[in-house]
Design a protein around this motif. Structure first.
Motif, PDB file in Angstrom:
ATOM      1  N   GLU A  39      27.693  60.396  16.883  1.00 33.60           N
ATOM      2  CA  GLU A  39      26.529  60.764  16.152  1.00 33.60           C
ATOM      3  C   GLU A  39      25.400  60.102  16.580  1.00 33.60           C
ATOM      4  O   GLU A  39      25.420  59.204  17.461  1.00 33.60           O
ATOM      5  CB  GLU A  39      26.743  60.374  14.648  1.00 33.60           C
ATOM      6  CG  GLU A  39      28.052  60.765  14.094  1.00 33.60           C
ATOM      7  CD  GLU A  39      28.311  62.185  14.223  1.00 33.60           C
ATOM      8  OE1 GLU A  39      27.290  63.139  14.331  1.00 33.60           O
ATOM      9  OE2 GLU A  39      29.461  62.699  14.353  1.00 33.60           O
ATOM     10  N   THR A  40      24.257  60.463  16.298  1.00 33.69           N
ATOM     11  CA  THR A  40      22.916  60.300  16.712  1.00 33.69           C
ATOM     12  C   THR A  40      22.617  58.834  16.545  1.00 33.69           C
ATOM     13  O   THR A  40      21.857  58.288  17.302  1.00 33.69           O
ATOM     14  CB  THR A  40      21.810  61.128  16.504  1.00 33.69           C
ATOM     15  OG1 THR A  40      21.725  61.051  15.047  1.00 33.69           O
ATOM     16  CG2 THR A  40      22.022  62.486  16.798  1.00 33.69           C
ATOM     17  N   GLY A  48      27.503  64.784  28.197  1.00 29.07           N
ATOM     18  CA  GLY A  48      27.619  65.767  27.536  1.00 29.07           C
ATOM     19  C   GLY A  48      26.995  65.623  25.895  1.00 29.07           C
ATOM     20  O   GLY A  48      27.060  64.507  25.470  1.00 29.07           O
ATOM     21  N   THR A  49      26.235  66.325  25.448  1.00 26.06           N
ATOM     22  CA  THR A  49      25.607  65.986  24.286  1.00 26.06           C
ATOM     23  C   THR A  49      26.665  66.461  22.995  1.00 26.06           C
ATOM     24  O   THR A  49      27.540  67.157  22.927  1.00 26.06           O
ATOM     25  CB  THR A  49      24.453  66.727  24.045  1.00 26.06           C
ATOM     26  OG1 THR A  49      24.754  68.291  24.126  1.00 26.06           O
ATOM     27  CG2 THR A  49      23.199  66.409  24.727  1.00 26.06           C
ATOM     28  N   THR A  50      26.622  65.750  21.750  1.00 31.58           N
ATOM     29  CA  THR A  50      27.244  65.755  20.877  1.00 31.58           C
ATOM     30  C   THR A  50      27.372  67.129  20.077  1.00 31.58           C
ATOM     31  O   THR A  50      26.190  67.909  20.321  1.00 31.58           O
ATOM     32  CB  THR A  50      27.348  64.609  19.750  1.00 31.58           C
ATOM     33  OG1 THR A  50      25.999  64.623  19.396  1.00 31.58           O
ATOM     34  CG2 THR A  50      27.717  63.396  20.505  1.00 31.58           C
ATOM     35  N   GLY A  51      28.344  67.509  19.280  1.00 32.93           N
ATOM     36  CA  GLY A  51      27.964  68.626  18.528  1.00 32.93           C
ATOM     37  C   GLY A  51      28.305  69.937  18.882  1.00 32.93           C
ATOM     38  O   GLY A  51      29.042  70.111  20.099  1.00 32.93           O
ATOM     39  N   GLY A  52      27.993  70.892  18.443  1.00 36.25           N
ATOM     40  CA  GLY A  52      28.196  72.327  18.864  1.00 36.25           C
ATOM     41  C   GLY A  52      29.570  72.952  18.288  1.00 36.25           C
ATOM     42  O   GLY A  52      30.193  72.460  17.724  1.00 36.25           O
ATOM     43  N   ALA A  83      23.374  68.535   5.187  1.00 37.75           N
ATOM     44  CA  ALA A  83      23.168  68.644   6.840  1.00 37.75           C
ATOM     45  C   ALA A  83      23.182  67.402   7.551  1.00 37.75           C
ATOM     46  O   ALA A  83      22.826  66.369   6.995  1.00 37.75           O
ATOM     47  CB  ALA A  83      22.021  69.501   7.193  1.00 37.75           C
ATOM     48  N   LEU A  84      23.954  67.260   8.762  1.00 43.05           N
ATOM     49  CA  LEU A  84      23.619  66.106   9.534  1.00 43.05           C
ATOM     50  C   LEU A  84      22.342  66.089  10.369  1.00 43.05           C
ATOM     51  O   LEU A  84      22.017  67.206  10.947  1.00 43.05           O
ATOM     52  CB  LEU A  84      24.633  66.258  10.754  1.00 43.05           C
ATOM     53  CG  LEU A  84      24.477  65.356  11.882  1.00 43.05           C
ATOM     54  CD1 LEU A  84      24.761  63.838  11.081  1.00 43.05           C
ATOM     55  CD2 LEU A  84      25.368  65.578  12.897  1.00 43.05           C
ATOM     56  N   MET A  85      21.574  64.961   9.808  1.00 40.63           N
ATOM     57  CA  MET A  85      20.373  64.834  10.830  1.00 40.63           C
ATOM     58  C   MET A  85      20.357  64.038  11.847  1.00 40.63           C
ATOM     59  O   MET A  85      21.173  63.315  12.189  1.00 40.63           O
ATOM     60  CB  MET A  85      19.355  63.964   9.650  1.00 40.63           C
ATOM     61  CG  MET A  85      17.979  64.110  10.202  1.00 40.63           C
ATOM     62  SD  MET A  85      16.857  62.954   9.348  1.00 40.63           S
ATOM     63  CE  MET A  85      17.495  61.520   9.751  1.00 40.63           C
ATOM     64  N   ILE A  86      19.616  64.927  12.877  1.00 41.21           N
ATOM     65  CA  ILE A  86      19.755  64.203  14.367  1.00 41.21           C
ATOM     66  C   ILE A  86      18.428  63.468  14.613  1.00 41.21           C
ATOM     67  O   ILE A  86      17.551  63.620  13.682  1.00 41.21           O
ATOM     68  CB  ILE A  86      20.004  65.249  15.377  1.00 41.21           C
ATOM     69  CG1 ILE A  86      18.874  66.373  15.382  1.00 41.21           C
ATOM     70  CG2 ILE A  86      21.368  65.852  15.310  1.00 41.21           C
ATOM     71  CD1 ILE A  86      19.320  67.573  16.500  1.00 41.21           C
ATOM     72  N   SER A  87      18.143  63.134  15.745  1.00 41.91           N
ATOM     73  CA  SER A  87      16.940  62.230  15.917  1.00 41.91           C
ATOM     74  C   SER A  87      15.664  62.868  15.507  1.00 41.91           C
ATOM     75  O   SER A  87      15.444  63.868  16.309  1.00 41.91           O
ATOM     76  CB  SER A  87      17.026  61.651  17.169  1.00 41.91           C
ATOM     77  OG  SER A  87      16.964  62.692  18.124  1.00 41.91           O
TER      78      SER A  87
END
Length: 733
Positions: free
Chosen positions: A535-536, A145-149, A6-10
């Motif tokens: 990415e974050t 706009g936030t990343t991802g989705g 998984a990709l970890m975000i902040s």
């Protein structure tokens, strides 16, 4: 239990939702599971409707959808209109361009470059008036706009760009004719998209007639009023990234003359403004210039009729160019214009022209410009409520200026001086020294706006803005010391995967993250490239479609202080897969399980990280549960299973102490002794993957392997904090 990647975000949010909830998980990314983390989601910018009526329309969205369907049908049936309006000088209310990249391209080949420019991700901008003309107040536009989705929409979609009339002509044309004279109040017109316009999504078309707007179709008509009518068309587009583009024509003047009636049009020859009957005008000059147009329609033919002009009951004569230049007396002057021969067909316009002397002014003094602002053209270089654009080139961003005002009646004063830059707006009035000079530091990332509010001799509020763009004059030695750092996880190499992913992170000499398209740009074989994801940790990933053979990749960066850097790479694409030696490590040290796999293999270089991981896990007797396939962005690894995989597990006292400090509850035992994966032992447990000691953000299914790669699959109980993964920098120590 199951293994996931998984990709970890902040980290550090208060009670956010679980990113691995499948209803929200992004199949194009890897997320590290944690109930204390919130998965980043695309938030589409709120695209406003194009309704420009004075009142709001409740069914605007429905109208726009209906219009889009009608436009598609009409475009399939109708031949595109070829008539285009060329290089008109008249400006419309939407003439200013909010994107600085488009502003810089105005003098270039607009039609050829416009599509690339308007599809660039923008970070908001300021609407500015002309440097040589008074303009409206500053307006700042921004978007995020936030990343991802799951939608795949880029992180910075939802931005807004306004094109000027000459640029708008690259996207659509109209049949409106400036100065057109007609005898029928019903005026048909057409709007046709160009080939470039058809590449975008049509949102709406609106037509504005005499200040009132409405939705229109590509084949439509207007009901004109008698005399002069002001008309312009605005077309709203949306690109594939949900960025909004508003394109408008110039303002057209169309005259309607009813049969056997005289139409009288009087216009200020200096300003171009129309003068209406019973207007009360105030001027600061001792003369008043007007243009008079009197026409009559008879039998479908429109001809001039005689007009008579009187000022203070004295007959005035036009000069050879048709302009009436009339001297004024101080105070009120009575202007009367009559056209026609009398009776019902005669038209008369009467107005008052108040000539006053206004000696109030403010002066702006700096090393690059000194100018006076006054509503009296006799003493001012510009009039109030406008903007002057300035450029300041220096080795330092330190800039000093002062503003002074004249005194006539004693009520005049400077009320406030504001500075606006990328950090916000600040009142700097009190920073003035004994000599009146104010010292500020300019920012090279965007213009710094200095806005002065003042009170004039009549006690009326006035304002003026100076917009200063700073261009650093670089000292080579200093630039070398302070140049931005460009980190690209790629070398001059040969690759076999296409598209090829390049992760880029750029930061200034203070370690601050720099933004793509704002601070740095990437070019492939000379063509601008937009990034695929952000990415974050500030890493931008570019999916580059290579041509066979050598490809030149150039990254150019300019930080917010004007320091520059450039990096050039050669990536050679060979569609024939070569062999690559790759080291694969799978470990569960945090559970006392040690290293499960550590081997170096030889594989075809057209495989992805996910394919290699799947292959080596299977070779050692492990099975997986995952979404999608291992060579596409649909791949999402959830679980890895093997009989007795958690046998002998243990959590050290040091690890327990860290988990307790981070607020995790610890389960005393696995959910399934034959599985190790998400949410086992703690809410922050799961698997993370690094490639060459960097935590990779984009899904393993699209990341190709290269010779010498090291893939490390690591189990964590605290979203990476216990295994040395720094998610802010993506570095695995």
């Amino acid at each position: 239990m199951a293994l996931f990647l998984a990709l970890m975000i902040s980290f550090g949010k208060t009670a956010p939702e679980n990113p691995m909830d499948r209803n929200r998980a992004d199949a194009s990314r890897m997320y590290l599971l944690s109930s204390t983390l919130d998965m980043d989601m695309d938030q589409l910018a709120n695209i406003g409707n194009a309704n420009i009526n004075a009142g709001d329309s409740a069914n605007q969205a429905e109208q726009e959808e209906q219009q889009q369907e009608e436009e598609k049908q009409e475009q399939n049936q109708d031949t595109p209109q070829q008539e285009q309006q060329q290089n008109q000088d008249t400006q419309n209310p939407d003439q200013n361009i909010s994107d600085p990249n488009i502003q810089n391209a105005v003098a270039a080949d607009i039609p050829g470059s416009l599509m690339n420019l308007i599809q660039k991700n923008q970070s908001g901008g300021s609407g500015n008036g002309s440097s040589d003309q008074p303009g409206d107040d500053q307006g700042n536009g921004s978007g995020d706009g936030t990343t991802g989705g799951n939608s795949g929409i880029p992180s910075d979609g939802g931005q807004q760009t306004t094109l000027n009339p000459s640029q708008s002509a690259a996207l659509f044309t109209t049949s409106l004719k400036d100065g057109d004279e007609v005898t029928d109040p019903e005026y048909p017109f057409t709007v046709d998209l160009t080939e470039k316009g058809k590449q975008l999504t049509l949102v709406s078309m609106t037509v504005n007639l005499n200040g009132s707007g409405r939705i229109c179709r590509s084949r439509d008509s207007l009901t004109l009023k008698e005399g002069a009518n002001s008309v312009y068309v605005t077309v709203r587009f949306r690109d594939s990234k949900y960025n909004q583009i508003d394109a408008s024509t110039k303002i057209y003047t169309i005259y309607y003359y009813p049969e056997n009636e005289v139409e009288l049009v009087v216009r200020n020859a200096r300003t171009g403004e129309y003068i209406n009957d019973q207007d009360a005008l105030t001027v600061m000059q001792d003369s008043f210039w007007i243009e008079v147009r009197a026409r009559k329609a008879s039998g479908g033919v429109i001809n001039d009729v005689a007009a008579r002009v009187r000022l203070n009951n004295k007959i005035q004569k036009a000069d050879s160019d048709g302009i009436y230049r009339m001297g004024l007396t101080l105070g009120n002057n009575q202007l009367k214009v009559t056209a026609g021969e009398g009776g019902n067909t005669q038209k008369t316009l009467s107005c008052t022209v108040n000539y006053k002397i206004d000696n109030f002014m403010i002066s702006f003094e700096s090393s690059i410009r000194t100018e006076k602002i006054s509503n009296n053209p006799g003493i001012g270089d510009k009039v109030f409520k406008g903007i002057t654009k300035l450029k300041y080139a220096s080795t330092s961003g330190d800039f000093s200026f002062r503003v002074r005002n004249s005194t006539v009646t004693g009520v005049e004063k400077i009320d406030k001086i504001q500075m606006t830059n990328r950090y916000g707006t600040l009142d700097i009035t009190d920073l003035a020294g004994a000599d009146g000079y104010i010292q500020i530091t300019l920012d090279a990332s965007r213009s710094t706006d200095i806005k002065v509010y003042c009170t004039d001799s009549d006690g009326e509020p006035q304002w003026y803005t100076w917009s200063v763009t700073y261009e650093r004059v670089l000292d080579p030695a200093e630039n070398q010391r302070k140049a931005p750092v460009i980190r690209a996880d790629v070398t001059n190499e040969t690759v076999n995967k296409n598209p090829f992913i390049i992760p880029i992170k750029v930061f200034d000499y203070n370690g601050n993250e720099l933004k793509a398209n704002q601070n740095f740009t990437l070019y492939l074989n000379g063509a601008y490239q937009d990034y695929h994801s952000r990415e974050t940790d500030g890493t931008y990933e570019y999916n580059l479609v290579l041509t066979e053979g050598p490809n030149t990749v150039v990254i150019k960066a300019v930080d917010n202080e004007g320091y520059t850097a450039e990096k050039t790479l050669t990536v050679t694409y060979n569609p024939v897969a070569e062999e690559a030696r790759v080291r694969v490590i799978v470990s569960g040290e945090v559970l006392g399980l040690g290293t499960m796999i550590d081997e170096t293999i030889t594989a075809k270089s057209d495989q992805t990280v996910a394919q290699i991981v799947e292959d080596r896990l299977a070779a050692h007797g492990y099975s997986t549960i995952h979404d999608g396939v291992a060579d596409a962005d649909s791949y999402f690894l959830r679980h890895v299973m093997k009989t007795g995989i958690t046998d002998g597990w243990s959590i050290s006292a040091e690890e327990r102490s860290l988990l307790e400090m981070l607020g995790y509850d610890i389960a005393e035992g696995p959910k399934n002794p034959n599985s190790l994966g998400e949410r086992d032992f703690t809410a922050g447990s799961g698997w993370m993957v690094t490639l060459n000691h960097y935590y990779i953000a984009q899904t393993m299914g699209t990341r190709p392997i290269r010779d010498g790669d090291e893939i490390h699959l690591i189990y964590t109980l605290s979203v990476g904090k216990d295994i040395g993964v720094d998610t802010s920098s993506s570095i695995y120590d």
